[in-house]
Scaffold this active site. Structure first.
Site, PDB file in Angstrom:
ATOM      1  N   ARG A   4      -7.465  -1.676 -14.128  1.00  0.00           N
ATOM      2  CA  ARG A   4      -7.036  -1.387 -12.915  1.00  0.00           C
ATOM      3  C   ARG A   4      -6.234  -1.845 -12.554  1.00  0.00           C
ATOM      4  O   ARG A   4      -5.658  -2.326 -10.885  1.00  0.00           O
ATOM      5  CB  ARG A   4      -8.331  -2.417 -11.793  1.00  0.00           C
ATOM      6  N   LYS A  56       5.223   8.417  -8.709  1.00  0.00           N
ATOM      7  CA  LYS A  56       3.320   8.849  -8.618  1.00  0.00           C
ATOM      8  C   LYS A  56       3.636   8.838 -10.197  1.00  0.00           C
ATOM      9  O   LYS A  56       4.116   8.910 -10.951  1.00  0.00           O
ATOM     10  CB  LYS A  56       4.249  10.479  -8.938  1.00  0.00           C
ATOM     11  N   GLU A  69      17.683  19.067 -10.378  1.00  0.00           N
ATOM     12  CA  GLU A  69      17.608  18.095  -9.410  1.00  0.00           C
ATOM     13  C   GLU A  69      18.575  17.091  -8.843  1.00  0.00           C
ATOM     14  O   GLU A  69      18.526  16.633  -7.855  1.00  0.00           O
ATOM     15  CB  GLU A  69      16.686  16.772 -10.559  1.00  0.00           C
ATOM     16  N   LYS A  95      16.522   8.714  -3.956  1.00  0.00           N
ATOM     17  CA  LYS A  95      14.632   9.374  -4.608  1.00  0.00           C
ATOM     18  C   LYS A  95      15.360   7.684  -4.046  1.00  0.00           C
ATOM     19  O   LYS A  95      13.466   7.712  -3.395  1.00  0.00           O
ATOM     20  CB  LYS A  95      14.761   9.611  -5.684  1.00  0.00           C
ATOM     21  N   GLU A 148       3.604   9.999   0.440  1.00  0.00           N
ATOM     22  CA  GLU A 148       3.667  11.108   0.626  1.00  0.00           C
ATOM     23  C   GLU A 148       3.376  11.297   2.328  1.00  0.00           C
ATOM     24  O   GLU A 148       2.920  12.451   2.229  1.00  0.00           O
ATOM     25  CB  GLU A 148       4.092  12.026  -0.448  1.00  0.00           C
ATOM     26  N   ARG A 161       9.342  12.096   2.720  1.00  0.00           N
ATOM     27  CA  ARG A 161       8.794  11.638   1.018  1.00  0.00           C
ATOM     28  C   ARG A 161       8.649  14.342   0.749  1.00  0.00           C
ATOM     29  O   ARG A 161       9.074  14.208  -0.630  1.00  0.00           O
ATOM     30  CB  ARG A 161       8.012  11.449   0.283  1.00  0.00           C
ATOM     31  N   ASN A 200      10.779  18.303  -1.738  1.00  0.00           N
ATOM     32  CA  ASN A 200      10.131  19.332  -2.631  1.00  0.00           C
ATOM     33  C   ASN A 200      11.238  21.288  -2.221  1.00  0.00           C
ATOM     34  O   ASN A 200      11.063  22.608  -2.588  1.00  0.00           O
ATOM     35  CB  ASN A 200       8.733  19.899  -2.593  1.00  0.00           C
ATOM     36  N   HIS A 250      11.597  23.439  -4.711  1.00  0.00           N
ATOM     37  CA  HIS A 250      10.185  23.622  -5.539  1.00  0.00           C
ATOM     38  C   HIS A 250       9.248  24.552  -4.793  1.00  0.00           C
ATOM     39  O   HIS A 250       8.139  24.768  -6.305  1.00  0.00           O
ATOM     40  CB  HIS A 250       9.430  22.112  -5.488  1.00  0.00           C
ATOM     41  N   HIS A 252       7.703  26.412  -8.612  1.00  0.00           N
ATOM     42  CA  HIS A 252       6.636  26.573  -9.110  1.00  0.00           C
ATOM     43  C   HIS A 252       6.615  27.942  -9.708  1.00  0.00           C
ATOM     44  O   HIS A 252       5.506  28.038 -10.483  1.00  0.00           O
ATOM     45  CB  HIS A 252       5.524  25.736  -8.397  1.00  0.00           C
ATOM     46  N   HIS A 277      11.436  23.226 -16.230  1.00  0.00           N
ATOM     47  CA  HIS A 277      11.572  23.101 -14.413  1.00  0.00           C
ATOM     48  C   HIS A 277      12.919  22.908 -13.925  1.00  0.00           C
ATOM     49  O   HIS A 277      12.929  23.295 -12.941  1.00  0.00           O
ATOM     50  CB  HIS A 277      11.133  21.246 -14.332  1.00  0.00           C
TER      51      HIS A 277
HETATM   52  N1  GLY Z   1       9.373  14.279  -7.514  1.00  0.00           N
HETATM   53  C1  GLY Z   1       8.467  14.378  -6.197  1.00  0.00           C
HETATM   54  C2  GLY Z   1       7.824  12.991  -5.830  1.00  0.00           C
HETATM   55  O1  GLY Z   1       8.293  12.087  -6.662  1.00  0.00           O
HETATM   56  O2  GLY Z   1       7.440  13.290  -4.227  1.00  0.00           O
END
Ligand code: GLY
Length: 383
Positions: free
Chosen positions: A122, A144, A207, A249, A259, A263, A267, A270, A274, A286
């Site tokens: 966990r 993430k 980025e 960021k 998000e 957040r 994107n 993006h 994508h 990418h």
């Molecule tokens: N790369 C987008 C995020 O971390 O939300």
């Protein structure tokens, strides 16, 4: 240079950026995670014999038992099968909840290894040691973690796949399983950037440009002023680049970790990117798709009436000057691209959702972009 602090519901953490950090990783971990006895180093094969050795030596010097697991960084290996290998290793090595996993490499290894750490018993502490520019300014920040899932070959499931962010060529639903789990620390040593290919370095720059557009004109001006220093891999310039871009960021994910709103601005460009990646994954990396996607975004922002003088900003020229592509590298059927945009998971019920700009530093979300807006974006990149 000061550490960047990130706020998280799981506990705040620091991002340290420097040019001689790897030798001190062990000492910092011993201080931040004092109960750890074992450090599992999950590392990209490409740096196993170079940078990873410095980290392993520093962990050992700090009294930690080091277990190394090497991964070939490919989208196919960003998989639950790889995660299971890591879980089994942790179990076999009797890794306890008080121990630590260090994820060292680019976004693929980082996302996969951090997912394994966030779910084993966990959740055990993770230290992110990004070694690509893209991971330093983006993937390693914000907690993430993810693996890809294979798209179902069962035709009964075909409808279900419609809302996924898919890579049509590789049959992978990208980042479909994962967690949001803050790391204990992020250590970005810019020396590792000196062994990246020029192509991968530029991918990270895309980025950085995205982050610059989300704030104001000053960071883009900085990038342009210091282009030569960056090209020459001047350590001081690299530290400043990563620090500036990671700070953008870090501020966003500190305000909106899960998000719920802001957040999503990360994107920017993006949805176009994508779609390009999904159709041309063997030709476009990418960051390159992000660069092309940003050009489409600027034109779409103008067509939507959000950024009336976007063309005057000359984003294409600015990206080209940084060595980044701004047009589709191969002819792709426009309808296929639009369909791929609709499949992107950011789209709601078949509508294309775009993050656009109302001007520099003024992002917003257009929930259902019109054909005219999408076509303006695609015209700008020569699709
Ligand atoms: N790369 C987008 C995020 O971390 O939300």
């Amino acid at each position: 240079m000061q550490a960047i602090s990130v706020q998280s519901a799981h506990g705040n953490y620091d991002i340290q950026v420097g040019d001689a950090l790897l030798q001190s990783v062990g000492a910092v971990i011993a201080q931040k995670i004092p109960k750890a006895r074992v450090a599992v180093l999950v590392v990209d094969q490409a740096i196993e014999l170079t940078w990873a050795r410095e980290v392993a030596a520093s962990l050992q010097a700090a009294g930690l038992r080091v277990v190394t697991h090497v991964v070939h960084a490919s989208e196919d290996n960003k998989s639950i099968a790889q995660v299971e290998k890591v879980w089994r290793l942790l179990l076999a090595e009797r890794v306890q909840r008080s121990d630590v996993l260090c994820a060292m490499g680019g976004g693929i290894v980082g996302d996969m290894a951090a997912f394994a750490a966030s779910t084993y018993m966990r959740g055990i502490a993770t230290v992110m040691i990004p070694t690509t520019l893209l991971a330093m300014v983006d993937a390693a920040i914000g907690g993430k973690t993810a693996v890809n899932l294979p798209l179902s070959s069962d035709p009964l499931d075909a409808g279900h796949s419609k809302n996924l962010s898919t890579n049509l060529s590789t049959n992978l639903a990208k980042n479909m399983a994962g967690t949001i789990c803050a790391p204990a620390w992020v250590a970005s040593d810019v020396r590792t950037l000196t062994t990246l290919s020029t192509r991968e370095f530029r991918c990270g720059l895309a980025e950085c440009v995205k982050h610059a557009l989300l704030v104001d004109a000053s960071m883009l001006a900085w990038l342009e002023t210091h282009r030569e220093g960056l090209r020459a891999m001047d350590p001081a310039r690299l530290v400043e680049l990563v620090h500036r871009s990671a700070s953008v960021k870090a501020a966003i994910v500190s305000r909106d970790e899960r998000e719920q709103g802001e957040r999503a601005h990360l994107n920017l460009g993006h949805t176009f990117a994508h779609a390009i990646e999904s159709l041309l994954h063997d030709q476009v990396h990418h960051g390159e798709a992000v660069s092309i996607g940003l050009v489409a975004m600027a034109a779409a922002s103008q067509a939507a009436g959000w950024w009336p003088d976007a063309d005057k900003f000359q984003l294409s020229k600015r990206l080209t000057d940084l060595g980044l592509p701004v047009r589709m590298p191969a002819k792709v059927d426009r309808e296929q691209l639009k369909n791929a945009m609709k499949l992107d998971k950011k789209g709601q019920s078949g509508a294309v959702r775009l993050v656009l700009l109302k001007g520099l530093g003024r992002p917003g979300v257009l929930d259902a972009a019109s054909e005219q807006v999408i076509n303006a974006g695609l015209d700008a990149i020569g699709s």
